[in-house]
Design a protein around this motif. Structure first.
Motif, PDB file in Angstrom:
ATOM      1  N   LEU A 855      18.768  56.461  14.388  1.00  0.00           N
ATOM      2  CA  LEU A 855      19.753  55.426  14.042  1.00  0.00           C
ATOM      3  C   LEU A 855      20.602  55.860  12.845  1.00  0.00           C
ATOM      4  CD1 LEU A 855      17.618  52.182  14.516  1.00  0.00           C
ATOM      5  CD2 LEU A 855      19.225  53.218  16.107  1.00  0.00           C
ATOM      6  N   LEU A 856      19.977  56.491  11.840  1.00  0.00           N
ATOM      7  CA  LEU A 856      20.747  56.955  10.677  1.00  0.00           C
ATOM      8  C   LEU A 856      21.676  58.103  11.060  1.00  0.00           C
ATOM      9  CD1 LEU A 856      17.969  56.851   7.926  1.00  0.00           C
ATOM     10  CD2 LEU A 856      19.991  55.397   8.068  1.00  0.00           C
ATOM     11  N   ASN A 857      21.217  58.937  11.976  1.00  0.00           N
ATOM     12  CA  ASN A 857      22.079  60.028  12.451  1.00  0.00           C
ATOM     13  C   ASN A 857      23.283  59.468  13.212  1.00  0.00           C
ATOM     14  OD1 ASN A 857      22.446  62.919  12.670  1.00  0.00           O
ATOM     15  ND2 ASN A 857      22.142  62.628  14.861  1.00  0.00           N
ATOM     16  N   SER A 858      23.083  58.362  13.902  1.00  0.00           N
ATOM     17  CA  SER A 858      24.188  57.720  14.644  1.00  0.00           C
ATOM     18  C   SER A 858      25.221  57.128  13.698  1.00  0.00           C
ATOM     19  CB  SER A 858      23.639  56.620  15.566  1.00  0.00           C
ATOM     20  OG  SER A 858      22.782  57.178  16.532  1.00  0.00           O
ATOM     21  N   LEU A 859      24.798  56.796  12.470  1.00  0.00           N
ATOM     22  CA  LEU A 859      25.750  56.290  11.476  1.00  0.00           C
ATOM     23  C   LEU A 859      26.704  57.380  10.994  1.00  0.00           C
ATOM     24  CD1 LEU A 859      23.798  53.844   9.117  1.00  0.00           C
ATOM     25  CD2 LEU A 859      25.700  53.319  10.635  1.00  0.00           C
ATOM     26  N   LYS A 860      26.409  58.619  11.345  1.00  0.00           N
ATOM     27  CA  LYS A 860      27.286  59.735  10.965  1.00  0.00           C
ATOM     28  C   LYS A 860      28.161  60.175  12.135  1.00  0.00           C
ATOM     29  CE  LYS A 860      23.662  61.290   7.798  1.00  0.00           C
ATOM     30  NZ  LYS A 860      22.595  62.277   7.574  1.00  0.00           N
ATOM     31  N   ASP A 861      28.238  59.324  13.162  1.00  0.00           N
ATOM     32  CA  ASP A 861      29.008  59.668  14.365  1.00  0.00           C
ATOM     33  C   ASP A 861      30.484  59.336  14.141  1.00  0.00           C
ATOM     34  OD1 ASP A 861      30.173  59.889  16.889  1.00  0.00           O
ATOM     35  OD2 ASP A 861      28.318  59.308  17.898  1.00  0.00           O
ATOM     36  N   TYR A 862      31.295  60.366  13.972  1.00  0.00           N
ATOM     37  CA  TYR A 862      32.736  60.176  13.776  1.00  0.00           C
ATOM     38  C   TYR A 862      33.524  60.862  14.891  1.00  0.00           C
ATOM     39  CZ  TYR A 862      31.861  58.193   9.187  1.00  0.00           C
ATOM     40  OH  TYR A 862      31.439  57.376   8.154  1.00  0.00           O
ATOM     41  N   ALA A 878      24.700  51.195  15.704  1.00  0.00           N
ATOM     42  CA  ALA A 878      23.608  51.695  14.864  1.00  0.00           C
ATOM     43  C   ALA A 878      23.321  50.741  13.711  1.00  0.00           C
ATOM     44  CB  ALA A 878      23.958  53.079  14.332  1.00  0.00           C
ATOM     45  N   MET A 879      24.369  50.175  13.112  1.00  0.00           N
ATOM     46  CA  MET A 879      24.169  49.218  12.007  1.00  0.00           C
ATOM     47  C   MET A 879      23.414  47.985  12.492  1.00  0.00           C
ATOM     48  SD  MET A 879      27.695  49.369   9.781  1.00  0.00           S
ATOM     49  CE  MET A 879      28.930  49.767  10.996  1.00  0.00           C
ATOM     50  N   THR A 880      23.827  47.479  13.660  1.00  0.00           N
ATOM     51  CA  THR A 880      23.148  46.304  14.216  1.00  0.00           C
ATOM     52  C   THR A 880      21.692  46.628  14.526  1.00  0.00           C
ATOM     53  OG1 THR A 880      25.246  45.623  15.207  1.00  0.00           O
ATOM     54  CG2 THR A 880      23.263  44.566  16.038  1.00  0.00           C
TER      55      THR A 880
END
Length: 1197
Positions: A855-862, A878-880
């Protein structure tokens, strides 16, 4: 004067919206009198200045337009405004520009108040005729800038024509000095009128007013009426209607004749009417392609018909008498009966039998044709004409006209005829010409009109018919005694409420609500009228969803309306062409079922089951959805009385529900056109029947339903793009309900065979080359019940994790990645948490770190593609998911939430809350606050919790609008002062402050500078901030998404003097490191990145020591960059730099350096540019760069 809140009964404490309505809609008087007077007085000063005159006119227009809806407030002030302006017009000193500007002001007043009222105020003495005539004759009809002058002069001339003296008295001797006869005043006015009747702008309308006033004068009528009519008829005859000039001439002629026959005396005009009518019939105006020509033709024909007939009030007309609302509502006194018969009426009755000219029949025929015209303005004019002419006919002939109007309501006629028929009926009813005896024929047609809708291709027509039918009902409420409408009350009330609640168009719903309200007030016989109106008022019916799902339930609570509403949904809305209406209708049936469960089970459901296997696609779709909704609602009704759903509906219906899938599959209706709709409908049916606990366990139909779900996931990419998202939602809902009900027994024991098949199948689907199959498989895994996740959690999580990692690196399957991230949270939530449980069944200490890692890695998805920042979808999901998983773990096993998990989560959320896209910033901010302020459960190990609670107190959860940059950034920037959050917050802020959206850049940089100002004198804090900044730069040196905005932000900070404390020290480490990083950036081939880097170099010049020389050396190198645009930008930036920082170089060579930088063409060839650059090196004391072998396109020399 605008009424204050207190005067209107609205206290200051009420909502601002109410205040706004009061202030804008209720004006108590003309409060801008002094400003208007000043504006008019200033005309003589501003007329010569185009900008000033335009500004003054615009302000005048804004003020006057406020009174468009209450123009009567201007009445006490019209005279002094007119006199002030006319004084300017009459003054001999006024230049033409002032005169034209004055008339423009007059036109604005006239437009707001209406010409009929305003023109009466013009002075119309004998002395005014010649000046107005002279002024008008000097105008240029072709000048498009001054048409307001001509328009107002024609209206003024219309008033001067009312003088009671023969115009020949104004002429004196007509012989001029040269012996040549002068033109008489009468002929001059007539010539002007004729010339302006053929122009293409608004003065044509004023010219027709002039004709109506001028030609009806006794002297003009006697000498020129016949001649003018001949000219008009000749104009009409000769106009071929092809060119715009002909159309305008035709418009002017018809308009002038219509007004002439309206205002002229019948005795004077009667002899000319047959000739005019014959000319119009020969012209066939109803076949013209111009709507305005057809409208004016109808308008003129009705005036001719009225001229044929003697002006009289029909003695036979229906008269209601008293129309007091108070009397109707109180019912304290008997309703007034027909008005007393006056002697005049007795005379009319005696004269009832008089000869009607044959031409009247032709007139009525033309008007009936006009009722069917394709344009509303023509139909409306024809309807008014029908009403006016019928009012002068004997009773028998009038009844024939009504019969002809009723012929419009045939299903062979178009929607235009129905609309025209409704307008005509409303006019006849309003005038008392539709006798109560005709109501038995009329009311059923109006009921049909209230639900009239004709399908045309992919949409429908008929909203105008329904709207006009509401107008008929409104007019009937005012026209008839309650006893006359009593037999029809139930029909009209039900039909109006159905339209008010279920019509697709907001205008029709509001019209029906208004008509219902009028009937409740005027008639007082509508069942439960007041109660319904409080719930279904004009504003409440504006929301379609609210109408279908809430208001309809309230109204259906009254037995008089229940079945009619249900029947309407079945007949008209279940098969509607708009899918949204069909879906709302089925949900409405679900909500209405408790009001009439037996009627639904025994009457409605069998009809729907027949439709569900019919041939009409839309009907089939709506019926299948409705079958599921009604069955589910009946199941809920049965729960209250401990009855199973199969005890409420018949066995035949149960079998029919079961067989719907087989029928659709046998006909191959899951494929091709409409296949997506059928799959969506059957999935909804599966979900509702599963929730209704239908006794289909181990029935072959379950296998069929499962096949539909699985096949849809596999083949969704083959269908049209529209509706795919809704389809996936329907599939997952159906799968979840199906598994819950039919794949596990009452003890919760799952069918292990189906469990293995489904889990392995959906995990395999995560590797599909089709994005939609991946999405569907991911969401399907998230939709499986807890029993099916048991012993498969590890396998499911690994599949989802692998898809996220692989696709994120490849930059594809973004939507599938978003859905996988959502599913991870759903799977974890259903599996539950147990600190020491099995990682194959629950979320525990062994697998929680892996979940957070994904989930934290998905927060870096740009990820970006042609649609923009599509990675934001993944970040939002990911935040949800992080919030849901964190709240779940904190409530069940907070001990497995280590600081190593919570800290990066909160830091990443802070970064997202500082970024540039409003929607995702708001989502991140709300999640951050939710986790911070959660007490049950409380999230452990949040870094700097106490400081965060001070910065973001509990009130901010409701008061802070994260979407607004002006509010969000001043809070988030304060996190820069917390060491744990500084890096990530600054990373997010750099994206905002270095972005391109003006408001975001402004407020984010302002908040950043406010923070820096607070630590300006704190060397340690500033050094720590500088280290974070350099860390971000170093980590993202080759990431243009971060480095370019970061360079732009650095430029702002250097220009703002944020690091002024470092400038006093020689070769400060921050400056040295920053310069080294910028030198790396200089190797880039990206122009925007290089430009940002040049700006930073220019800012670094302010630092002392070797840094300054190195910076100048880098800038001089860039002056010979291989990109001409970079050379030019560097020279420009250096020029500005030397203006800003004067101490950078020796004052003796400053002028020479500035001159060389500004005068040299830095875009010329390298050899020429290098000479100038080397000269600069000598002046600045910088060693000349040595030419090296070319290694790349961005290499410098």
């Amino acid at each position: 004067m605008a009424l204050t809140d207190t005067e209107n009964g609205v206290s200051c404490g009420e909502e601002g919206e109410t205040d706004a309505i009061v202030k804008t809609c209720v004006l108590g008087g003309f409060i801008e009198k002094s400003e208007i007077s000043t504006l008019i007085s200033s005309l003589s000063e501003v007329h010569g200045d185009l900008a000033e005159s335009e500004s003054t006119t615009q302000r005048f227009l804004v003020i006057m337009n406020q009174y468009q809806e209450q123009p009567h407030l201007l009445d006490p002030h019209l005279e002094w405004m007119l006199n002030m302006i006319l004084d300017l017009v009459k003054s001999e000193k006024s230049p033409p520009s002032l005169v034209h500007l004055s008339f423009k002001f007059l036109y604005i007043i006239c437009k707001v108040r209406g010409y009929k009222i305003f023109m009466q105020l013009f002075p119309h003495e004998v002395s005014d005729v010649q000046p107005v005539l002279e002024l008008l004759s000097r105008q240029d009809p072709k000048d498009s800038e001054t048409w307001e002058t001509r328009y107002m002069l024609l209206l003024w001339l219309s008033m001067t024509c009312l003088i009671p003296f023969d115009l020949s008295r104004l002429d004196g001797h007509l012989e001029s000095e040269g012996g040549k006869a002068r033109e008489s005043t009468m002929d001059r006015i007539l010539a002007i009128a004729k010339s302006y009747l053929v122009v293409s702008d608004s003065p044509r309308d004023a010219a027709s007013v002039l004709v109506s006033k001028f030609m009806t004068r006794p002297d003009v009528k006697q000498k020129r009426l016949g001649e003018f009519l001949d000219w008009n008829l000749t104009t009409i005859t000769q106009a071929n209607g092809q060119s715009m000039k002909d159309i305008m001439a035709l418009n002017g002629a018809l308009q002038s004749l219509a007004k002439l026959f309206k205002h002229g005396k019948r005795d004077d005009l009667l002899q000319y009417v047959p000739t005019v009518l014959q000319c119009l019939e020969q012209k066939h105006l109803s076949e013209s392609s111009e709507a305005m020509v057809r409208k004016l033709g109808v308008k003129l024909i009705q005036r001719l018909g009225l001229t044929f007939l003697k002006p009289r009030l029909a003695a036979w007309r229906y008269q209601r008498g008293s129309r007091s609302l108070t009397a109707n509502l109180s019912m304290s006194q008997p309703s007034a009966t027909s008005a007393a018969v006056t002697p005049e009426m007795e005379t009319q009755e005696q004269e009832e039998d008089y000869d009607i000219p044959e031409e009247v029949e032709a007139v009525i025929e033309h008007l009936l044709v006009g009722l069917k015209d394709k344009e509303t303005i023509v139909r409306w004019s024809a309807a008014k004409g029908i009403g006016r002419v019928t009012g002068r006919l004997p009773k028998e002939l009038a009844d024939e006209v009504v019969g002809s109007v009723l012929d419009c309501f045939s299903f062979q006629e178009t929607d235009n005829a129905w609309h025209g028929g409704c307008l005509a009926l409303a006019e006849l009813g309003r005038r008392g010409l539709l006798l109560p005896s005709r109501l038995t024929d009329v009311v059923p047609l109006i009921i049909k009109s209230l639900t009239y809708e004709e399908k045309r291709g992919a949409c429908s027509v008929g909203s105008n018919v329904r709207d006009s039918a509401c107008y008929v009902c409104w007019s009937f409420a005012r026209a008839y005694e309650p006893k006359e409408l009593q037999p029809f009350v139930t029909q009209i009330a039900s039909a109006l409420l159905i339209t008010a609640v279920f019509d697709r168009d907001t205008n029709c719903r509001r019209a029906a609500s208004a008509a219902f309200q009028e009937n409740v007030g005027r008639q007082g016989t509508f069942p439960h009228g007041i109660d319904i109106l409080t719930e279904a008022d004009y504003y409440a019916v504006g929301n379609l969803k609210n109408c279908y799902l809430n208001i309809s339930v309230y109204i259906a609570g009254f037995p008089e309306y229940t079945k009619s509403m249900i029947d309407h949904l079945l007949a008209m809305k279940i098969n509607h062409w708009d899918g949204a209406i069909r879906e709302l209708a089925t949900k409405a049936l679900h909500n209405l079922t408790p009001q009439a469960p037996d009627y639904m089970a025994t009457t409605i459901l069998p009809q729907l089951l027949t439709m569900a296997v019919g041939m009409d696609l839309h009907g089939r779709h709506g019926a299948i959805l409705a079958c599921g909704e009604i069955t589910h609602s009946l199941y809920k009704v049965g729960l209250q009385s401990n009855r199973a759903v199969v005890d409420i509906i018949s066995p035949e219906c149960v079998d029919a529900l079961k067989n719907i899938h087989h029928r659709l599959n046998d006909r191959k209706q899951y494929k091709g056109f409409g296949g997506l709709l059928m799959r969506q409908a059957i999935c909804s049916l599966v979900e509702k029947l599963s929730l209704s606990k239908m006794p289909f366990k181990n029935d072959p139909v379950i296998t069929g339903w499962q096949w539909v779900i699985d096949d849809t996931i596999q083949t969704l990419h083959l269908f049209n793009t529209g509706g795919r998202d809704d389809m996936i939602v329907a599939v997952v809902s159906a799968l979840s309900a199906l598994c819950e009900e039919f794949y596990q027994d009452k003890t919760g024991q799952v069918d292990s065979q189906m469990q293995d098949i489904l889990v392995s199948q959906y995990i395999e689907g995560l590797k599909s080359p089709q994005m939609l199959t991946r999405s569907g498989s991911a969401l399907a895994l998230g939709g499986l019940p807890k029993a099916m996740i048991n012993n498969n959690l590890k396998q499911m999580f690994e599949g989802l994790q692998q898809m996220c990692i692989v696709s994120q690196k490849a930059g594809n399957f973004t939507e599938a990645r978003r859905d996988a991230v959502r599913s991870i949270a759903q799977v974890c939530t259903k599996a539950g948490v147990c600190a020491h449980g099995s990682p194959d069944s629950v979320l525990c200490s062994e697998n929680v770190a892996e979940v957070y890692d994904v989930l934290l890695n998905s927060l870096k998805d740009y990820t970006t593609d042609s649609r923009g920042d599509v990675g934001a979808w993944v970040r939002e999901a990911a935040m949800t998911s992080l919030m849901e998983v964190t709240m779940l773990v904190a409530s069940s096993a907070p001990e497995i939430l280590s600081p190593d998990l919570v800290k990066p989560m909160m830091c990443c959320l802070a970064q997202q809350a500082a970024e540039k896209i409003d929607r995702y910033r708001a989502h991140a901010g709300n999640v951050f606050l939710r986790l911070l302020h959660s007490t049950e459960p409380a999230v452990p190990h949040i870094p700097h919790r106490e400081e965060l609670l001070v910065i973001l107190p509990f009130e901010t959860t409701t008061s802070l609008n994260w979407n607004a940059p002006s509010q969000a950034f001043k809070y988030i920037a304060q996190l820069l002062g917390l060491p744990e959050y500084q890096y990530h917050t600054l990373l997010g802020l750099s994206m905002s402050a270095g972005g391109i959206t003006e408001s975001t850049v402004h407020f984010s940089s302002q908040s950043l500078f406010d923070f820096l100002k607070g630590i300006q004198n704190d060397g340690v804090a500033l050094a720590q901030f500088g280290d974070s900044l350099l860390g971000i730069f170093r980590d993202n040196l080759h990431n243009d998404r971060v480095s370019v905005p970061l360079l732009k932000m650095l430029n702002q900070m250097l220009a703002n003097g944020s690091f002024e404390i470092f400038t006093t020290q020689q070769n400060h480490q921050f400056c040295v490191d920053l310069l080294a990083l910028c030198k790396e950036v200089k190797k880039s081939k990206d122009v925007s990145k290089l430009r940002a880097c040049i700006s930073v170099f220019s800012g670094l010049v302010q630092f002392q020591g070797e840094v300054r020389k190195k910076v100048l050396s880098q800038l001089l190198l860039l002056l010979c960059h291989s990109f001409p645009v970079i050379r030019k930008t560097t020279a420009s930036q250096m020029y500005e730099m030397l203006l800003t920082y004067e101490d950078v170089i020796d004052p003796e060579v400053l002028d020479d350096v500035m001159t060389l930088l500004s005068d040299t063409n830095w875009e010329s060839d390298i050899a020429t540019v290098r000479t100038h650059r080397n000269q600069l090196c000598d002046w600045l004391g910088i060693p000349r760069p040595q030419v090296v072998a070319k290694q790349g396109p961005a290499q410098v020399s």
